[in-house]
Scaffold this active site. Sequence first.
Site, PDB file in Angstrom:
ATOM      1  N   ILE A  49       0.955  -1.017  -0.026  1.00 36.10           N
ATOM      2  CA  ILE A  49       0.147   0.094  -0.062  1.00 36.10           C
ATOM      3  C   ILE A  49       0.826   1.121  -0.040  1.00 36.10           C
ATOM      4  O   ILE A  49       2.088   1.155   0.588  1.00 36.10           O
ATOM      5  CB  ILE A  49      -1.028  -0.189   1.121  1.00 36.10           C
ATOM      6  CG1 ILE A  49      -2.067   1.252   1.098  1.00 36.10           C
ATOM      7  CG2 ILE A  49      -0.235   0.031   2.727  1.00 36.10           C
ATOM      8  CD1 ILE A  49      -3.011   1.203   2.172  1.00 36.10           C
ATOM      9  N   ALA A  50       0.731   2.326  -0.874  1.00 30.88           N
ATOM     10  CA  ALA A  50       1.279   3.322  -0.781  1.00 30.88           C
ATOM     11  C   ALA A  50       0.483   4.746  -1.215  1.00 30.88           C
ATOM     12  O   ALA A  50      -0.422   4.518  -1.945  1.00 30.88           O
ATOM     13  CB  ALA A  50       2.661   3.441  -1.597  1.00 30.88           C
ATOM     14  N   GLU A  52       3.000  -7.437   6.464  1.00 34.46           N
ATOM     15  CA  GLU A  52       4.380  -7.230   7.288  1.00 34.46           C
ATOM     16  C   GLU A  52       4.678  -5.855   7.066  1.00 34.46           C
ATOM     17  O   GLU A  52       4.534  -5.532   5.906  1.00 34.46           O
ATOM     18  CB  GLU A  52       5.263  -8.326   6.337  1.00 34.46           C
ATOM     19  CG  GLU A  52       5.233  -9.542   7.030  1.00 34.46           C
ATOM     20  CD  GLU A  52       4.852 -10.550   5.797  1.00 34.46           C
ATOM     21  OE1 GLU A  52       4.831 -10.275   4.684  1.00 34.46           O
ATOM     22  OE2 GLU A  52       4.269 -11.758   6.113  1.00 34.46           O
ATOM     23  N   TYR A  76      -1.491   1.430  10.398  1.00 32.35           N
ATOM     24  CA  TYR A  76      -2.134   0.172  10.889  1.00 32.35           C
ATOM     25  C   TYR A  76      -2.697   0.166  12.189  1.00 32.35           C
ATOM     26  O   TYR A  76      -3.822  -0.727  12.157  1.00 32.35           O
ATOM     27  CB  TYR A  76      -0.909  -0.840  10.368  1.00 32.35           C
ATOM     28  CG  TYR A  76      -0.545  -0.998   9.131  1.00 32.35           C
ATOM     29  CD1 TYR A  76      -1.203  -0.890   8.144  1.00 32.35           C
ATOM     30  CD2 TYR A  76       0.894  -1.419   8.857  1.00 32.35           C
ATOM     31  CE1 TYR A  76      -0.635  -0.617   6.795  1.00 32.35           C
ATOM     32  CE2 TYR A  76       1.487  -1.298   7.678  1.00 32.35           C
ATOM     33  CZ  TYR A  76       0.518  -1.006   6.577  1.00 32.35           C
ATOM     34  OH  TYR A  76       1.215  -0.949   5.362  1.00 32.35           O
ATOM     35  N   ASN A 136       9.529   1.446   9.690  1.00 31.23           N
ATOM     36  CA  ASN A 136       8.581   2.133   9.262  1.00 31.23           C
ATOM     37  C   ASN A 136       7.546   2.644  10.114  1.00 31.23           C
ATOM     38  O   ASN A 136       6.399   2.241  10.231  1.00 31.23           O
ATOM     39  CB  ASN A 136       7.962   1.274   8.030  1.00 31.23           C
ATOM     40  CG  ASN A 136       7.095   2.032   6.934  1.00 31.23           C
ATOM     41  OD1 ASN A 136       6.680   3.350   7.448  1.00 31.23           O
ATOM     42  ND2 ASN A 136       6.925   1.456   5.865  1.00 31.23           N
TER      43      ASN A 136
HETATM   44  C1  LIG Z   1       2.034   4.396   5.169  1.00 32.14           C
HETATM   45  C2  LIG Z   1       1.335   5.295   4.202  1.00 32.14           C
HETATM   46  C3  LIG Z   1       0.728   4.307   3.023  1.00 32.14           C
HETATM   47  C4  LIG Z   1       0.225   6.202   5.002  1.00 32.14           C
HETATM   48  O1  LIG Z   1      -0.624   6.850   4.025  1.00 32.14           O
HETATM   49  P1  LIG Z   1      -1.199   8.263   4.284  1.00 32.14           P
HETATM   50  O2  LIG Z   1      -1.986   8.446   3.168  1.00 32.14           O
HETATM   51  O3  LIG Z   1      -0.187   8.990   4.598  1.00 32.14           O
HETATM   52  O4  LIG Z   1      -2.050   7.941   5.538  1.00 32.14           O
HETATM   53  P2  LIG Z   1      -2.971   8.796   6.317  1.00 32.14           P
HETATM   54  O5  LIG Z   1      -2.995  10.111   5.550  1.00 32.14           O
HETATM   55  O6  LIG Z   1      -4.343   7.992   6.310  1.00 32.14           O
HETATM   56  O7  LIG Z   1      -2.435   8.632   7.702  1.00 32.14           O
HETATM   57  C5  LIG Z   1      -2.859   7.633   8.695  1.00 32.14           C
HETATM   58  C6  LIG Z   1      -2.194   7.959   9.928  1.00 32.14           C
HETATM   59  O8  LIG Z   1      -0.683   7.560   9.928  1.00 32.14           O
HETATM   60  C7  LIG Z   1      -0.098   9.000  10.116  1.00 32.14           C
HETATM   61  N1  LIG Z   1       1.044   9.473   9.257  1.00 32.14           N
HETATM   62  C8  LIG Z   1       0.858   9.401   7.994  1.00 32.14           C
HETATM   63  N2  LIG Z   1       2.128   9.663   7.460  1.00 32.14           N
HETATM   64  C9  LIG Z   1       3.022   9.997   8.315  1.00 32.14           C
HETATM   65  C10 LIG Z   1       4.298  10.381   8.556  1.00 32.14           C
HETATM   66  N3  LIG Z   1       4.886  10.657   7.616  1.00 32.14           N
HETATM   67  N4  LIG Z   1       4.884  10.299   9.625  1.00 32.14           N
HETATM   68  C11 LIG Z   1       3.896  10.005  10.904  1.00 32.14           C
HETATM   69  N5  LIG Z   1       2.803   9.869  10.678  1.00 32.14           N
HETATM   70  C12 LIG Z   1       2.060   9.714   9.495  1.00 32.14           C
HETATM   71  C13 LIG Z   1      -1.280  10.297  10.129  1.00 32.14           C
HETATM   72  O9  LIG Z   1      -0.851  11.046  11.160  1.00 32.14           O
HETATM   73  C14 LIG Z   1      -2.352   9.179  10.283  1.00 32.14           C
HETATM   74  O10 LIG Z   1      -2.526   9.062  11.746  1.00 32.14           O
HETATM   75  P3  LIG Z   1      -4.027   9.888  12.551  1.00 32.14           P
HETATM   76  O11 LIG Z   1      -5.020   9.204  11.580  1.00 32.14           O
HETATM   77  O12 LIG Z   1      -4.027   9.282  13.791  1.00 32.14           O
HETATM   78  O13 LIG Z   1      -3.866  11.290  12.209  1.00 32.14           O
HETATM   79  C15 LIG Z   1       2.257   6.221   3.387  1.00 32.14           C
HETATM   80  O14 LIG Z   1       2.977   7.096   4.611  1.00 32.14           O
HETATM   81  C16 LIG Z   1       3.084   5.603   2.378  1.00 32.14           C
HETATM   82  O15 LIG Z   1       2.940   5.865   1.017  1.00 32.14           O
HETATM   83  N6  LIG Z   1       4.523   5.367   2.819  1.00 32.14           N
HETATM   84  C17 LIG Z   1       5.521   4.876   1.875  1.00 32.14           C
HETATM   85  C18 LIG Z   1       5.294   3.461   1.529  1.00 32.14           C
HETATM   86  C19 LIG Z   1       4.986   2.579   2.602  1.00 32.14           C
HETATM   87  O16 LIG Z   1       5.827   2.373   3.421  1.00 32.14           O
HETATM   88  N7  LIG Z   1       3.896   1.639   2.385  1.00 32.14           N
HETATM   89  C20 LIG Z   1       3.628   0.682   3.722  1.00 32.14           C
HETATM   90  C21 LIG Z   1       4.500  -0.657   3.427  1.00 32.14           C
HETATM   91  S1  LIG Z   1       4.141  -1.746   4.685  1.00 32.14           S
END
Ligand SMILES: CC(C)(COP(=O)(O)OP(=O)(O)OC[C@H]1O[C@@H](n2cnc3c(N)ncnc32)[C@H](O)[C@@H]1OP(=O)(O)O)[C@@H](O)C(=O)NCCC(=O)NCCS
Length: 187
Positions: free
Chosen positions: A79-80, A113, A125, A118
């Site tokens: 997921i990203a 996983e 999650y 991260n």
């Molecule tokens: C993990 C990921 C998919 C989250 O997507 P996102 O669109 O930012 O998620 P959301 O905006 O719905 O945030 C969900 C929660 O995570 C937190 N969050 C999102 N990005 C964050 C960051 N960079 N640092 C800290 N917290 C973060 C938010 O604060 C939120 O918490 P809350 O609902 O309590 O406020 C995104 O950070 C990503 O693409 N990361 C890189 C790829 C990756 O690591 N994928 C997962 C592989 S297992």
Amino acid sequence: MFHLPFVLDEMTLEDIPAIMSIERRVFTSMWTSGIYRRELTANPWSHYRVLRSRQATLPPILAYGGVWQMDKSAHIPTIATHPEYQGKGLGGFLLLHLLLLGESLGCTEATLEVRASNLPAQKLYRRYGFEVVGIRYRYYNDNGEDALIMTRATLVQEEIEAELAQLRPKLQQHWQAALQKHPPIME
Ligand SMILES: CC(C)(COP(=O)(O)OP(=O)(O)OC[C@H]1O[C@@H](n2cnc3c(N)ncnc32)[C@H](O)[C@@H]1OP(=O)(O)O)[C@@H](O)C(=O)NCCC(=O)NCCS
């Protein structure tokens, strides 16, 4: 009324170039376009979704992810969210829709996983009901990092829909503000 500038849609082969441009920016050990092609054409247990932009000035794909139907378990292989649009609720919105999809396929729990380092993903999650249930030591080949195994123990349609309903106002607020304050980024 403000309409969210994206829709949930099935991932298609035509989406792969936009997905690869996100993949390159957000993952240290990325999937290749060949992996995505195989997942879309040759894995009968996989189901991929995208958040597709409805606005020409935004990137075509804002987030993407998938579910593998593994008997009673919905496994989230990836997921990203586009790096310029993280923290705006897209990851949560997509994850909840992947859980709904898993539930509709007959799964009763969800697993995944995640790298031990991260923390943003782990926060996402945990926020949506996953707990750490185990560790795969030195799971990642690129740096020998451990993987945390996380599970959401129940998938109940009404509960997931309630979580989506709770998220929706926050999502609208984030996006209304984001589109007013910052000019959209062109791909
Ligand atoms: C993990 C990921 C998919 C989250 O997507 P996102 O669109 O930012 O998620 P959301 O905006 O719905 O945030 C969900 C929660 O995570 C937190 N969050 C999102 N990005 C964050 C960051 N960079 N640092 C800290 N917290 C973060 C938010 O604060 C939120 O918490 P809350 O609902 O309590 O406020 C995104 O950070 C990503 O693409 N990361 C890189 C790829 C990756 O690591 N994928 C997962 C592989 S297992």
